[in-house]
Design a protein around this motif. Structure first.
Motif, PDB file in Angstrom:
ATOM      1  N   VAL A  82       0.882  -1.169   0.000  1.00 45.96           N
ATOM      2  CA  VAL A  82       0.000   0.000   0.000  1.00 45.96           C
ATOM      3  C   VAL A  82       0.916   1.214   0.000  1.00 45.96           C
ATOM      4  O   VAL A  82       1.907   1.260   0.725  1.00 45.96           O
ATOM      5  CB  VAL A  82      -0.919   0.017   1.241  1.00 45.96           C
ATOM      6  N   PHE A  83       0.561   2.178  -0.812  1.00 40.16           N
ATOM      7  CA  PHE A  83       1.345   3.399  -0.980  1.00 40.16           C
ATOM      8  C   PHE A  83       0.424   4.545  -0.609  1.00 40.16           C
ATOM      9  O   PHE A  83      -0.609   4.734  -1.235  1.00 40.16           O
ATOM     10  CB  PHE A  83       1.751   3.449  -2.462  1.00 40.16           C
ATOM     11  N   ARG A  84       0.744   5.305   0.456  1.00 36.73           N
ATOM     12  CA  ARG A  84      -0.194   6.338   0.901  1.00 36.73           C
ATOM     13  C   ARG A  84       0.535   7.578   1.383  1.00 36.73           C
ATOM     14  O   ARG A  84       1.676   7.523   1.828  1.00 36.73           O
ATOM     15  CB  ARG A  84      -1.078   5.814   2.014  1.00 36.73           C
ATOM     16  N   GLU A  85      -0.164   8.699   1.301  1.00 35.54           N
ATOM     17  CA  GLU A  85       0.334   9.973   1.810  1.00 35.54           C
ATOM     18  C   GLU A  85      -0.851  10.936   1.851  1.00 35.54           C
ATOM     19  O   GLU A  85      -1.412  11.268   0.814  1.00 35.54           O
ATOM     20  CB  GLU A  85       1.442  10.508   0.897  1.00 35.54           C
ATOM     21  N   GLY A  86      -1.266  11.331   3.043  1.00 33.59           N
ATOM     22  CA  GLY A  86      -2.450  12.195   3.150  1.00 33.59           C
ATOM     23  C   GLY A  86      -3.680  11.452   2.662  1.00 33.59           C
ATOM     24  O   GLY A  86      -3.997  10.366   3.110  1.00 33.59           O
ATOM     25  N   ARG A  87      -4.365  12.060   1.677  1.00 34.87           N
ATOM     26  CA  ARG A  87      -5.548  11.406   1.108  1.00 34.87           C
ATOM     27  C   ARG A  87      -5.198  10.511  -0.068  1.00 34.87           C
ATOM     28  O   ARG A  87      -6.057   9.833  -0.619  1.00 34.87           O
ATOM     29  CB  ARG A  87      -6.553  12.465   0.676  1.00 34.87           C
ATOM     30  N   THR A  88      -3.944  10.494  -0.480  1.00 37.77           N
ATOM     31  CA  THR A  88      -3.491   9.666  -1.595  1.00 37.77           C
ATOM     32  C   THR A  88      -3.407   8.205  -1.159  1.00 37.77           C
ATOM     33  O   THR A  88      -2.845   7.905  -0.121  1.00 37.77           O
ATOM     34  CB  THR A  88      -2.106  10.124  -2.078  1.00 37.77           C
ATOM     35  N   LYS A  89      -3.973   7.328  -1.983  1.00 38.30           N
ATOM     36  CA  LYS A  89      -3.924   5.882  -1.708  1.00 38.30           C
ATOM     37  C   LYS A  89      -3.629   5.148  -3.013  1.00 38.30           C
ATOM     38  O   LYS A  89      -4.219   5.448  -4.051  1.00 38.30           O
ATOM     39  CB  LYS A  89      -5.275   5.376  -1.172  1.00 38.30           C
ATOM     40  N   ALA A  90      -2.711   4.183  -2.923  1.00 42.67           N
ATOM     41  CA  ALA A  90      -2.408   3.330  -4.074  1.00 42.67           C
ATOM     42  C   ALA A  90      -2.084   1.933  -3.546  1.00 42.67           C
ATOM     43  O   ALA A  90      -1.569   1.784  -2.440  1.00 42.67           O
ATOM     44  CB  ALA A  90      -1.224   3.879  -4.854  1.00 42.67           C
ATOM     45  N   VAL A  91      -2.413   0.912  -4.334  1.00 40.00           N
ATOM     46  CA  VAL A  91      -2.130  -0.470  -3.956  1.00 40.00           C
ATOM     47  C   VAL A  91      -1.403  -1.154  -5.104  1.00 40.00           C
ATOM     48  O   VAL A  91      -1.486  -0.711  -6.253  1.00 40.00           O
ATOM     49  CB  VAL A  91      -3.418  -1.267  -3.621  1.00 40.00           C
ATOM     50  N   GLY A  92      -0.688  -2.221  -4.779  1.00 43.67           N
ATOM     51  CA  GLY A  92       0.007  -2.930  -5.840  1.00 43.67           C
ATOM     52  C   GLY A  92       0.746  -4.140  -5.341  1.00 43.67           C
ATOM     53  O   GLY A  92       0.646  -4.536  -4.180  1.00 43.67           O
ATOM     54  N   ASN A  93       1.503  -4.746  -6.247  1.00 40.50           N
ATOM     55  CA  ASN A  93       2.323  -5.925  -5.966  1.00 40.50           C
ATOM     56  C   ASN A  93       3.770  -5.622  -6.326  1.00 40.50           C
ATOM     57  O   ASN A  93       4.044  -4.961  -7.337  1.00 40.50           O
ATOM     58  CB  ASN A  93       1.877  -7.126  -6.806  1.00 40.50           C
ATOM     59  N   ILE A  94       4.686  -6.146  -5.518  1.00 40.56           N
ATOM     60  CA  ILE A  94       6.107  -6.001  -5.825  1.00 40.56           C
ATOM     61  C   ILE A  94       6.455  -7.044  -6.870  1.00 40.56           C
ATOM     62  O   ILE A  94       6.232  -8.237  -6.663  1.00 40.56           O
ATOM     63  CB  ILE A  94       6.957  -6.160  -4.554  1.00 40.56           C
ATOM     64  N   VAL A  95       6.986  -6.608  -8.007  1.00 34.81           N
ATOM     65  CA  VAL A  95       7.269  -7.533  -9.107  1.00 34.81           C
ATOM     66  C   VAL A  95       8.755  -7.807  -9.275  1.00 34.81           C
ATOM     67  O   VAL A  95       9.134  -8.815  -9.874  1.00 34.81           O
ATOM     68  CB  VAL A  95       6.680  -7.018 -10.449  1.00 34.81           C
ATOM     69  N   ASN A  96       9.608  -6.934  -8.755  1.00 34.53           N
ATOM     70  CA  ASN A  96      11.040  -7.126  -8.931  1.00 34.53           C
ATOM     71  C   ASN A  96      11.787  -6.405  -7.807  1.00 34.53           C
ATOM     72  O   ASN A  96      11.357  -5.348  -7.370  1.00 34.53           O
ATOM     73  CB  ASN A  96      11.479  -6.570 -10.288  1.00 34.53           C
ATOM     74  N   THR A  97      12.901  -6.988  -7.364  1.00 34.80           N
ATOM     75  CA  THR A  97      13.745  -6.327  -6.371  1.00 34.80           C
ATOM     76  C   THR A  97      15.133  -6.125  -6.965  1.00 34.80           C
ATOM     77  O   THR A  97      15.550  -6.882  -7.856  1.00 34.80           O
ATOM     78  CB  THR A  97      13.856  -7.162  -5.083  1.00 34.80           C
TER      79      THR A  97
END
Length: 155
Positions: A82-97
């Motif tokens: 989950v990627f968030r900051e204030g009212r910003t929200k995003a979700v995803g999957n880690i595909v590569n390191t």
């Protein structure tokens, strides 16, 4: 800190790539955007290093490369985030390191701040020296100073 088997050969990484979908953001997200990343027990600020698109808005999906700000973390491919900051929200999957990514070089910023401080100090010292030099030039050393004479009585 992570407790894993030595057979796994864990490596803490600075950078990872993730496919994210923006659920809500008031304006646009682009490179250098920073927000809090939550994945598993990890909670740390990360910055977007590169994106597959130029910018993202609400509802957009893109492949983004992130870089942790403070410390490297142990994450694996396939973890949800989950990627968030204030009212910003995003979700995803880690595909590569990217375990070979180098730690950010913070000494450059420290040296820049140090030089900025010393530059100001040098400027203040030079200004002080100039002022004292001007005062020395204004007083003539060849003429002796006259003692204060008592004022004459006006009556």
């Amino acid at each position: 800190m992570v407790l894993v088997s030595p057979n796994v050969e864990p490596k803490a990484i600075w950078e990872f790539e993730s496919e994210i979908r923006v659920l809500h953001h008031p304006t646009t997200i682009s490179v250098k955007y920073q927000a809090m990343v939550h994945t598993g027990a990890i909670r740390q600020t990360a910055s977007i290093v590169s994106m597959s698109v130029q910018h993202m808005r609400t509802g957009d999906k893109a492949l983004c490369r992130f870089r942790f700000i403070k410390n490297p973390e142990y994450i694996k491919e396939g973890m949800r985030m989950v990627f968030r900051e204030g009212r910003t929200k995003a979700v995803g999957n880690i595909v590569n390191t990217f375990p070979d990514a180098q730690a950010p070089y913070r000494a450059a910023k420290r040296d820049k701040m140090k030089s900025r401080y010393y530059k100001g100090a040098r400027r203040r010292i030079k200004s002080y020296n100039d002022r004292t030099e001007q005062n020395d030039n204004q007083t003539d050393v060849t003429t002796p100073l006259k003692p204060n004479a008592p004022e004459a009585d006006p009556s």
